[in-house]
Each structure stands twice: as structure tokens, then as C-alpha cells.
Design an enzyme around this catalytic site. Structure first.
Site: not given
Length: 589
Positions: A191, A225, A374, A384
Site C-alpha cells: 500500500g 501511500g 503478511d 516491515d
């Protein structure tokens, strides 16, 4: 200082964009005006430091890619039948380099950044003086005269902000799904991150480049974003710190900030503010994750959500072929004629790497914060960096993510959560790897690999290198329990232990023990740390019940006013400082 200038600049524009702000919440000031590009810039004609990077984008050749709709609209949408969707970065206004990691960029075959020509360096002192004048109210506010960087700095600001594309790069956003906090969330995807391409290093290694915070993609959902400077600096620093701690991780090549603004509720208190956008260049062999294989999931029995590519087993086969041949070539070579055995060997290796990774985390007190499927790397990397944290005082129940109200991703639950995530990966590989094959692998491999690697690393931290004894496991457990009871600082305790002499003089031993005791919590800190934790709505009726209905058995412990019994309540009632200090010293001795 820069933050103050940004706040004062936020008062310049008379127009306010349409914002969704909770009722009664404070509203941010108008968006500041800032000159800068409104469209992507063409690359410079002259060959530079970065333009020689050699791209070879194998992932986009091996896996299905969705072409953008007419006009390139990045509006959120399902992306069925594809692993990537082509996108374009959104340019930033006045990008400015914050940090650069030369060791990370060296992976790409880049040497040290060339120095700028004489006299071409930006005059930072004058910019800072202008900011100070604005903050002090000296004269009317005016636009800062941003002087662009020169040479290598200017290239980084141009290409790694997303304002221009390097020759050979092909930006795309990856489609994946995920189980978030135990529930299947359906399509998620990149995203805010964008695949730029894969660069060949000097030794032939292949490195995927990503820009995190580069703008909207089909997977941005209700977000914008963008990433802000706060979180970008955290990711940059922790990525490189974890690498130098010897823990498998994605790398960070650069961090670029800008004069573009977005609104964030920094403290989640209903007072949103404008913050500067920033972009981090992330580097890894691949950013594929467990959730990459969940795009084929049929409707979930609990949430009803499904992956965007249900029924596309042909794509699952493509992904397995690509991942194993690219990142596990030895497995591909050993089992080229038997896909089930090949896939089993692949799952076994992912299981082992994941077990070793989480053992590494536990040994340095690292808490990831959002261990959703994820956020789990298919090649065993830490990826992440969001609400992560490192423990200060040792607390096995430590939760670093304020939104994790149930403590699902607490420090001591990370090993079991990663095992649970591996189970979801196993389910996502069916029918190419039947569960009757994968589940025994998970049972047999994960716990054993975790325990072996964890004990190996803890022995090294304690200096137990020459001789390994079965009692070492109990020694580690006893030390951690003592650290918990005394509130000892996790990192500093091990640091001090590393300085302890094997045969110290009596005075040295006493000094060492005093230093060690200083890492323990005070009595008041311990009381606060061990006070009973319970929702007031639960505590009130229990407290009333305790006062009106005393225990019928004389051996039952009395219920405390908070409705909690047990060791935590007793620990919190200690009233003598020497007790905990002596425990700490005795353990160290």
C-alpha cells in the site's frame, strides 16, 4: 528546528483541504505552500553514480503482472490473477537526503559516493538561519530557499525519492494477503511500498530495491501511500542495526525527506498534525512473504474474506517455481524431478530459517510488534519495521505495539506466533504440498531448531563457549527469571556480564556486583511493574464479591482489592530494598 519551521509554515496557506477529522478533535493548520515538481522528472542526460546500476527484473518476467488501467489510476481495487501491478511513484516536493548507508549500497556494486565539486555543497547554515528567523517571528514568513544537493547527493534525492526513474527500473506493487491478529484480512498488498526492480551486484547477487512511502498503489486502501520522517528514520536505523547485530534483515540504503506534507495523528489523541513525507530505499533478496501465497485462499470460514486469485493454482505453481529456483537453488537442483519433495524441502528450510530468526530476536530483546502472515519473509528476513521495539527492563510479557491490546504479539509469544504463521503458509501451499506432508515437518523441525539456535546464541552471550553442559539451559532460565524479578535491564545486564573477569580480585567482584545491581529496578519501579493488571470493569465486581463473600476455605488466598491473586500480586508487595538487591547479586555470583 526543522519541525518548528514546518509548524510555522503550516499557517501560510488560506485554503484547507477536505479532511476527515473526528468530531471535537483539533484540526491541523492549512497545508503549507511549497514549490516543487508536480510530475515525475526526466533523468539527467549525464551518466551519474546511480545510473550505472544493472537492472534485471526477473520477478516481473516470471510472475503475472497486471497492467494499469487507462490513465494509470492507482485507485484501490482488487487485483485478481496477478502477483504485481505496475505503478508510478508520486513525486515529492523538494526532496532532501537525510541518511545514507554506504555498506548497504555497496551490495548493489556502488562504491563510496563521489565528492561534490568544489563550492557545490548546499549552504545548510544559511537555511538554518532562515528557519530560526521564521521561528522567532523576524519579518513576514517566506519560502525557504532550498538549495538542491549536488553530485551523488542530488542523484539520491532524485531517484530514491521517486521523483525520477533509474534506467532499467520497472516500478510495481506486490499483491499479497494476510492473517492480521489471527484473522484473515483478504487482499492487502504494497500500500505504500513499490518494487523498483532487481539490481545485479558485483558478485552476481540479485538485490530487489523498494521505495517505501512512494505514493498510492491499488493496495493503498484508505491510506495515502506515504510515510513520514518519524517512521522512516526508525526503519532506516533499525534495519542497519539489526544487520550489524548479525540478525537476518532487509537493509536500508537511504532515507529522503521532503516538503510534501501529510496528516497524521501522532499520539492517537485526536490532534492530527501535518508531517513531512519521507521515503526509505529498502534492499533485500526478495520482499515476498507468507502472505504472497495467500492470494489463492478461498472464503475464510471466520471472516468470509477471500484472496483475489482463488482457484488459480497455475499461479501458485509459478510462484513456487520462481521462489525455489531463485532463492533456494540447491533445493531446486536436488529435487528437480519431484515437485512434492522439492516443495517439502522448501517448506522445511523456510521453517528452520524462521525458527532461527525468531530465536535471534529473543536473544537481543527485539519485539516485532505486528507478526501477521503478511509480515513474514519467505526467505527468513526481518521485514516491515513498524511499531517494533527493544526491551529495556526484562519483561517476558512486554508488548511494543500499543494497538495490540490482547498481547498477541508480546515478546514471549513471538516463537509460537511464528509457528502459527508457518501453519498458515502450509495451508496456502495446498495442493502443491499436502498438509499430511507439511504438518509433520512443522512439528518435527520448528521447536527443535528454535531451541537449538536459541541456546547456542545464549551460551555465546554468557561466554559459555568452551564447554557445553545440559545444565546451561537451566542457567539461562534462572538468569532471566532473576532479571524479571529484579527488573534488570536486558541489554545492559548482558553487556556487564561480558566484562566480568574469570578470576576477579575481591574488590573487582564487589565493584562488578554493585554495577550489576544498578541495572535492577528500584522498589517503586518494581511495585509499578508488578501491580495487578485488570480491566476496571472486571476488577470492580470481583472486588465487591471479595468484600461481601470472604473465602470459605481458610487455605484460599484472600482476593486483593484489584481482584488478582498469585505471584504478581505478591511480588508487587515487597517492602524491603535489600531483598531484591541481594537476589540480583546472588544470581550474578
Amino acid at each position: 528546528m526543522a519541525a518548528s519551521a514546518s509548524r510555522s509554515a503550516a499557517l501560510r496557506s488560506p485554503r484547507l483541504p477536505l479532511l476527515l477529522v473526528p468530531a471535537g478533535a483539533a484540526r491541523p493548520g492549512p497545508r503549507p505552500r511549497s514549490s516543487g515538481p508536480t510530475a515525475m522528472q526526466p533523468p539527467p542526460a549525464a551518466r551519474g553514480w546511480l545510473t550505472g546500476l544493472r537492472f534485471d527484473n526477473r520477478a516481473l518476467r516470471a510472475l503475472p503482472v497486471e497492467e494499469p488501467p487507462p490513465g494509470g489510476d492507482p485507485a484501490p481495487r482488487p487485483v485478481p490473477g496477478a502477483c504485481f501491478s505496475r505503478v508510478r511513484p508520486s513525486p515529492l516536493r523538494e526532496p532532501r537526503l537525510v541518511a545514507l548507508s554506504a555498506p548497504a549500497l555497496a551490495l548493489l556494486g556502488l562504491g563510496p559516493p563521489p565528492p561534490p565539486p568544489p563550492g557545490a555543497r548546499p549552504e545548510r547554515e544559511e537555511e538554518e538561519q532562515e528557519e530560526e528567523e521564521e521561528e522567532a517571528g523576524a519579518g513576514a514568513p517566506r519560502s525557504r530557499r532550498r538549495r538542491a544537493g549536488s553530485g551523488a547527493e542530488a542523484e539520491v534525492e532524485l531517484y530514491f525519492s521517486g521523483n525520477a526513474l533509474l534506467p532499467g527500473s520497472e516500478p510495481a506493487a506486490h499483491c499479497y494477503c494476510g492473517h492480521q491478529f489471527g484473522s484473515f484480512a483478504g487482499q492487502l498488498g504494497d500500500g505504500a511500498a513499490m518494487y523498483l526492480g532487481e539490481v545485479l551486484g558485483t558478485a552476481g547477487q540479485r538485490w530487489e530495491l523498494q521505495l517505501k512511502g512512494a505514493g498510492l498503489t491499488p493496495f493503498s486502501r484508505q491510506a495515502d501511500g506515504r510515510k513520514v520522517l518519524r517512521s522512516s528514520i526508525r526503519e532506516f536505523l533499525c534495519s542497519e542495526a539489526m544487520f550489524h547485530l548479525g540478525i537476518p534483515t532487509t537493509r536500508a540504503g537511504s532515507c529522503v525527506t521532503s516538503e510534501s506534507k501529510v496528516i497524521r495523528d501522532i499520539y492517537y489523541d485526536g490532534n492530527p498534525k501535518y508531517e513531512n513525507c519521507a521515503v526509505v530505499l529498502r534492499i533485500a533478496s526478495t520482499f515476498l512473504r507468507f502472505g504472497s501465497f495467500e492470494i489463492f485462499k478461498p472464503p475464510d470460514e471466520h471472516t468470509g474474506r477471500k484472496g483475489p486469485s482463488v482457484g488459480r493454482n497455475d499461479i501458485r505453481i509459478q510462484m513456487l517455481d520462481y521462489v525455489i529456483s531463485s532463492f533456494y537453488p540447491e533445493i531446486q537442483a536436488a529435487f528437480a524431478g519431484d515437485s512434492v519433495q522439492r516443495n517439502a524441502a522448501f517448506f522445511r528450510e523456510v521453517t528452520r530459517r524462521t525458527a532461527r530468526l525468531v530465536a535471534d530476536w529473543q536473544c537481543v530483546g527485539f519485539c516485532h510488534g505486528v507478526l501477521n502472515t503478511d509480515n513474514m519473509s519467505i526467505v527468513g528476513l526481518t521485514i516491515d519495521y513498524g511499531p517494533f521495539g527493544f526491551m529495556d527492563r526484562y519483561d517476558p510479557d512486554h508488548v511494543c505495539n500499543s494497538s495490540d491490546t490482547s498481547g498477541r504479539y508480546a515478546y514471549n509469544k513471538q516463537p509460537e506466533v511464528c509457528k502459527w504463521n508457518l501453519q498458515k503458509l502450509a495451508e496456502a501451499l495446498v495442493p502443491e504440498l499436502p498438509l499430511e506432508v507439511s504438518e509433520p515437518i512443522l512439528r518435527e523441525e520448528y521447536d527443535a531448531e528454535f531451541e537449538k539456535h536459541y541456546l547456542h546464541k545464549m551460551r555465546r552471550k554468557l561466554g559459555l563457549i568452551r564447554l557445553e553442559l545440559e545444565e546451561d539451559r537451566e542457567l539461562v532460565s534462572a538468569l532471566l527469571e532473576t532479571m524479571h524479578l529484579t527488573g534488570a535491564d536486558f541489554t545492559n545486564t548482558f553487556y556487564l556480564l561480558s566484562s566480568f573477569s574469570v578470576a576477579p580480585e575481591p574488590t573487582q567482584a564487589a565493584h562488578f556486583l554493585d554495577q550489576l545491581a544498578q541495572q535492577c529496578a528500584s522498589l517503586e519501579e518494581l511495585k509499578l511493574a508488578f501491580r495487578p493488571q485488570m480491566d476496571p470493569r472486571q476488577a470492580s465486581p470481583r472486588s465487591w464479591s471479595a468484600s461481601s463473600s470472604p473465602p470459605s476455605c481458610s487455605t484460599c488466598p484472600p482476593l486483593s482489592s484489584s481482584g488478582v491473586t498469585g505471584s504478581a500480586g505478591r511480588r508487587g508487595s515487597r517492602d524491603t530494598e535489600p531483598a531484591w538487591k541481594e537476589t540480583c547479586k546472588a544470581s550474578a555470583a
